[in-house]
Design a protein around this motif. Structure first.
Motif, PDB file in Angstrom:
ATOM      1  N   ALA A 114     -36.079 -69.610  18.976  1.00  0.00           N
ATOM      2  CA  ALA A 114     -34.662 -69.976  18.156  1.00  0.00           C
ATOM      3  C   ALA A 114     -33.729 -68.772  18.662  1.00  0.00           C
ATOM      4  CB  ALA A 114     -35.134 -69.405  16.759  1.00  0.00           C
ATOM      5  N   GLY A 115     -34.026 -67.879  19.592  1.00  0.00           N
ATOM      6  CA  GLY A 115     -33.013 -67.128  20.083  1.00  0.00           C
ATOM      7  C   GLY A 115     -32.721 -65.913  19.332  1.00  0.00           C
ATOM      8  N   LEU A 116     -33.568 -65.524  18.386  1.00  0.00           N
ATOM      9  CA  LEU A 116     -33.488 -64.175  17.418  1.00  0.00           C
ATOM     10  C   LEU A 116     -34.026 -62.951  18.270  1.00  0.00           C
ATOM     11  CD1 LEU A 116     -35.473 -65.835  14.173  1.00  0.00           C
ATOM     12  CD2 LEU A 116     -32.784 -65.596  14.881  1.00  0.00           C
ATOM     13  N   VAL A 117     -34.579 -63.247  19.337  1.00  0.00           N
ATOM     14  CA  VAL A 117     -34.766 -62.025  20.083  1.00  0.00           C
ATOM     15  C   VAL A 117     -35.223 -62.236  21.572  1.00  0.00           C
ATOM     16  CG1 VAL A 117     -36.198 -60.489  18.299  1.00  0.00           C
ATOM     17  CG2 VAL A 117     -37.592 -62.162  19.565  1.00  0.00           C
ATOM     18  N   ARG A 118     -35.160 -61.291  22.316  1.00  0.00           N
ATOM     19  CA  ARG A 118     -35.413 -61.598  23.816  1.00  0.00           C
ATOM     20  C   ARG A 118     -36.980 -61.576  24.242  1.00  0.00           C
ATOM     21  NH1 ARG A 118     -31.041 -60.693  27.923  1.00  0.00           N
ATOM     22  NH2 ARG A 118     -28.917 -60.916  26.632  1.00  0.00           N
ATOM     23  N   ARG A 119     -37.475 -60.546  23.542  1.00  0.00           N
ATOM     24  CA  ARG A 119     -39.059 -60.122  23.641  1.00  0.00           C
ATOM     25  C   ARG A 119     -39.790 -60.311  22.339  1.00  0.00           C
ATOM     26  NH1 ARG A 119     -41.262 -55.516  25.237  1.00  0.00           N
ATOM     27  NH2 ARG A 119     -39.983 -54.588  23.752  1.00  0.00           N
ATOM     28  N   LEU A 120     -40.732 -61.053  22.182  1.00  0.00           N
ATOM     29  CA  LEU A 120     -41.722 -61.148  21.033  1.00  0.00           C
ATOM     30  C   LEU A 120     -41.995 -59.688  20.183  1.00  0.00           C
ATOM     31  CD1 LEU A 120     -42.865 -63.032  18.810  1.00  0.00           C
ATOM     32  CD2 LEU A 120     -45.103 -63.106  20.260  1.00  0.00           C
TER      33      LEU A 120
END
Length: 166
Positions: A144-150
């Motif tokens: 969803a593009g909320l973060v770059r890394r989990l």
């Protein structure tokens, strides 16, 4: 103009009974999704997200069901759950929705409602590995593009994480 006659009550009752049986098989693993009312991004608010996580991570709401993985997105909760013997999916999801609704502040509810009506479910196929399904589920914030890394996203968990490891 004559309106069509509605289905007889016994027919509707039988349809609902069969549908509920199909959806609630103890020991079966399901992918579940519950959306907020009107798909509002309630959980962009960290306080609301943490309130839901606190309820979620307690053992008693799930009784004898097992939550294998879950992720709280801005507008929904998704989980991978193995259903226990004592609940139907409807009862389990209803309890989760009720407890989490009471946990968040009033300002996040609309006329008392946090969650939309119903829920989505899909049974995990026999050829689907639960760990692979969990990996896909918790990867939702990345897709969803909320973060770059989990690791940068706070609102998820899986049963496969080592609780003692960093």
């Amino acid at each position: 103009m004559t309106l069509p006659k509605p289905l007889a009550d016994p027919v509707i009752a039988e349809f609902r009974r069969v549908r509920l049986q199909r959806r609630s098989v103890p020991g079966q693993t399901y992918l579940l999704a519950v959306s907020t009312l009107y798909c509002r991004p309630v959980f962009e608010d960290d306080e609301a997200a943490r309130a839901v996580c606190r309820v979620h991570t307690a053992h008693w709401p799930w009784r004898d069901s097992t939550v294998l993985a879950w992720v709280l997105m801005p507008d929904r909760w998704q989980g991978l759950v193995t259903l226990g013997e004592r609940d139907s999916l409807s009862t389990l999801v209803g309890r989760f929705k009720s407890l989490t609704s009471r946990a968040v502040e009033d300002r996040h509810r609309v006329n008392g409602w946090l969650w939309g009506r119903g829920f989505e479910d899909r049974v995990l196929r026999p050829d689907e590995a639960p760990m692979a399904a969990a990996r896909h589920l918790v990867g939702a914030p990345l897709r969803a593009g909320l973060v770059r890394r989990l690791g940068d996203y706070a609102y998820w968990n899986t049963a496969w994480l080592d609780p003692g490891g960093g």
